[in-house]
Enzyme design. Structure first.
Site, mmCIF file in Angstrom:
data_model
loop_
_atom_site.group_PDB
_atom_site.id
_atom_site.type_symbol
_atom_site.label_atom_id
_atom_site.label_comp_id
_atom_site.label_asym_id
_atom_site.label_seq_id
_atom_site.Cartn_x
_atom_site.Cartn_y
_atom_site.Cartn_z
ATOM 1 N N ILE A 33 -53.729 -14.434 10.210
ATOM 2 C CA ILE A 33 -53.672 -13.088 10.039
ATOM 3 C C ILE A 33 -55.064 -12.659 9.243
ATOM 4 C CG2 ILE A 33 -52.646 -11.071 9.024
ATOM 5 C CD1 ILE A 33 -51.072 -12.367 11.180
ATOM 6 N N HIS A 114 -40.949 -2.362 0.177
ATOM 7 C CA HIS A 114 -40.985 -1.203 -0.271
ATOM 8 C C HIS A 114 -42.159 -0.655 -0.001
ATOM 9 C CE1 HIS A 114 -42.352 -1.021 -4.328
ATOM 10 N NE2 HIS A 114 -41.905 -2.569 -4.624
ATOM 11 N N ASP A 126 -48.270 -3.374 -5.694
ATOM 12 C CA ASP A 126 -46.701 -3.298 -6.053
ATOM 13 C C ASP A 126 -46.467 -1.921 -5.228
ATOM 14 O OD1 ASP A 126 -43.902 -3.322 -6.470
ATOM 15 O OD2 ASP A 126 -44.037 -2.957 -8.493
ATOM 16 N N GLU A 160 -37.449 2.283 -3.919
ATOM 17 C CA GLU A 160 -37.200 1.131 -4.287
ATOM 18 C C GLU A 160 -37.053 1.155 -5.858
ATOM 19 O OE1 GLU A 160 -38.206 -3.239 -5.687
ATOM 20 O OE2 GLU A 160 -39.190 -1.272 -6.119
ATOM 21 N N GLU A 161 -38.131 1.822 -6.134
ATOM 22 C CA GLU A 161 -38.766 1.611 -7.736
ATOM 23 C C GLU A 161 -37.541 2.652 -8.461
ATOM 24 O OE1 GLU A 161 -40.683 -0.217 -9.037
ATOM 25 O OE2 GLU A 161 -42.427 -0.378 -7.704
ATOM 26 N N ASP A 189 -42.507 -8.397 -1.463
ATOM 27 C CA ASP A 189 -42.755 -7.587 -2.496
ATOM 28 C C ASP A 189 -43.769 -7.961 -3.329
ATOM 29 O OD1 ASP A 189 -42.664 -5.522 -4.477
ATOM 30 O OD2 ASP A 189 -40.362 -5.624 -4.640
ATOM 31 N N HIS A 281 -46.958 -1.766 -12.351
ATOM 32 C CA HIS A 281 -46.599 -0.348 -12.538
ATOM 33 C C HIS A 281 -47.486 0.415 -13.583
ATOM 34 C CE1 HIS A 281 -41.846 -1.209 -11.599
ATOM 35 N NE2 HIS A 281 -42.883 -1.308 -10.806
ATOM 36 N N ASP A 296 -54.219 -13.290 1.482
ATOM 37 C CA ASP A 296 -54.281 -13.873 2.634
ATOM 38 C C ASP A 296 -53.329 -15.149 2.899
ATOM 39 O OD1 ASP A 296 -55.869 -14.675 5.329
ATOM 40 O OD2 ASP A 296 -57.191 -16.026 4.055
ATOM 41 N N ASP A 300 -50.467 -15.172 6.072
ATOM 42 C CA ASP A 300 -50.245 -15.910 7.116
ATOM 43 C C ASP A 300 -48.781 -16.805 7.004
ATOM 44 O OD1 ASP A 300 -52.978 -15.778 7.945
ATOM 45 O OD2 ASP A 300 -53.734 -17.256 6.637
#
Length: 311
Positions: A33, A114, A126, A160-161, A189, A281, A296, A300
């Protein structure tokens, strides 16, 4: 990643060589990827946030703009997409579901992460990192002509948060027969933390079948000569809703507000005594808050696990 008590009991990986040997034949077909492509998607998330008040949070315009942009990329690649609406905190939320054509619909492999940020910032690690990686992997399924025997579905979750709202809504909305068709769920995540660790979700205490996913993810990192640790993520991210429904779960994680130990810094590099993500956050969770090597490697490994699980 949602703020909850961190259950970071880390264990040194054991038995990954055996798992690598078992997973290798299918995993060899997985593409490498392009991290540049993943970073390009992250730049788009950053631009969306910058144009919409600095964040991509639930109920804010930056979130819906993120959903629409990801959907447009998937639609152009021939995925079947749908946007699922729900309400949380008096605001409309959105899940984006994308199905890859073909495969046994009675045997579904699902991957997700998310798409929302907190209101404090753009949420590039995040969880732009997991979201962008999943998008690029989905696009590479089409680009490489991958024809899995199992049906592959992706989910980008909202709110999600605020307490895993979107993923929980999705799982609860499924008929019992539809839930039973999902044989595996892999969650991603925070996969580019600047002071990165390499954690794999522990199968301990998770539904039967989770160990195979844990070992497959371990095998992916072993193929890259990267040591990992197991972590008990508990109810911190969107896999929790699937686990409660008895669906096998797994995932990877590069660390949030927890502190990297000296032993971990020796193993992985980075800075001991410092958080895995000092911008967790916060407003500084921008495109400069990404470890490209970790991003990376995780991308992958996600591809490795998908090709091996769905082939």
């Amino acid at each position: 990643m949602r703020i909850l008590i961190a259950l970071a009991a880390a264990l040194t990986v054991a038995g990954a060589t055996t798992a690598a040997q078992a997973a290798a034949p299918a995993a060899l077909a997985a593409p490498n990827i392009s991290v540049a492509n993943v970073q390009s998607h992250l730049s788009q998330f950053q631009s969306i946030a910058s144009a919409n008040g600095g964040n991509r949070a639930h109920g804010r315009p930056g979130y819906l703009a993120s959903v629409n942009w990801v959907k447009s990329k998937l639609d152009a690649a021939g995925f079947t997409t749908r946007v699922q609406q729900f309400t949380s905190g008096g605001a409309t939320g959105y899940n984006l579901i994308a199905d890859y054509p073909g495969g046994d619909t009675g045997n579904v492999v699902m991957l997700g992460g998310h798409l929302d940020s907190v209101t404090a910032g753009p949420g590039i690690n995040d969880n732009g990192s997991g979201s962008a990686s999943l998008l690029e992997i989905a696009l590479q399924m089409r680009a490489t002509g991958f024809q899995p025997t199992k049906h592959v579905r992706f989910g980008w979750w909202g709110a999600e948060e605020l307490g895993l709202v979107g993923s929980t809504y999705y799982v609860n909305s499924l008929a019992t027969s539809d839930r039973s068709r999902i044989k595996a769920y892999l969650n991603f995540d925070m996969t580019g933390s600047p002071n990165a660790g390499y954690f794999v979700y522990s199968a301990s205490g998770q539904p039967s079948g989770s160990l195979a996913l844990q070992q497959r993810l371990q095998a992916g990192f072993t193929s890259l000569n990267v040591q990992t640790e197991l972590t008990s993520v508990g109810g911190r991210s969107d896999h929790a809703a699937f686990a409660r429904a008895g669906i096998p779960v797994g995932g990877t994680f590069t660390g949030a507000e927890g502190t990297k130990t000296s032993a971990q810094a020796q193993k992985w590099g980075g800075t001991a005594g410092q958080a895995f993500d000092r911008c967790y956050h916060r407003s500084c969770d921008t495109t400069s808050n990404i470890n490209a090597t970790a991003l990376d490697r995780n991308a992958d490994v996600i591809a490795y696990a998908l090709w091996a699980t769905a082939a």
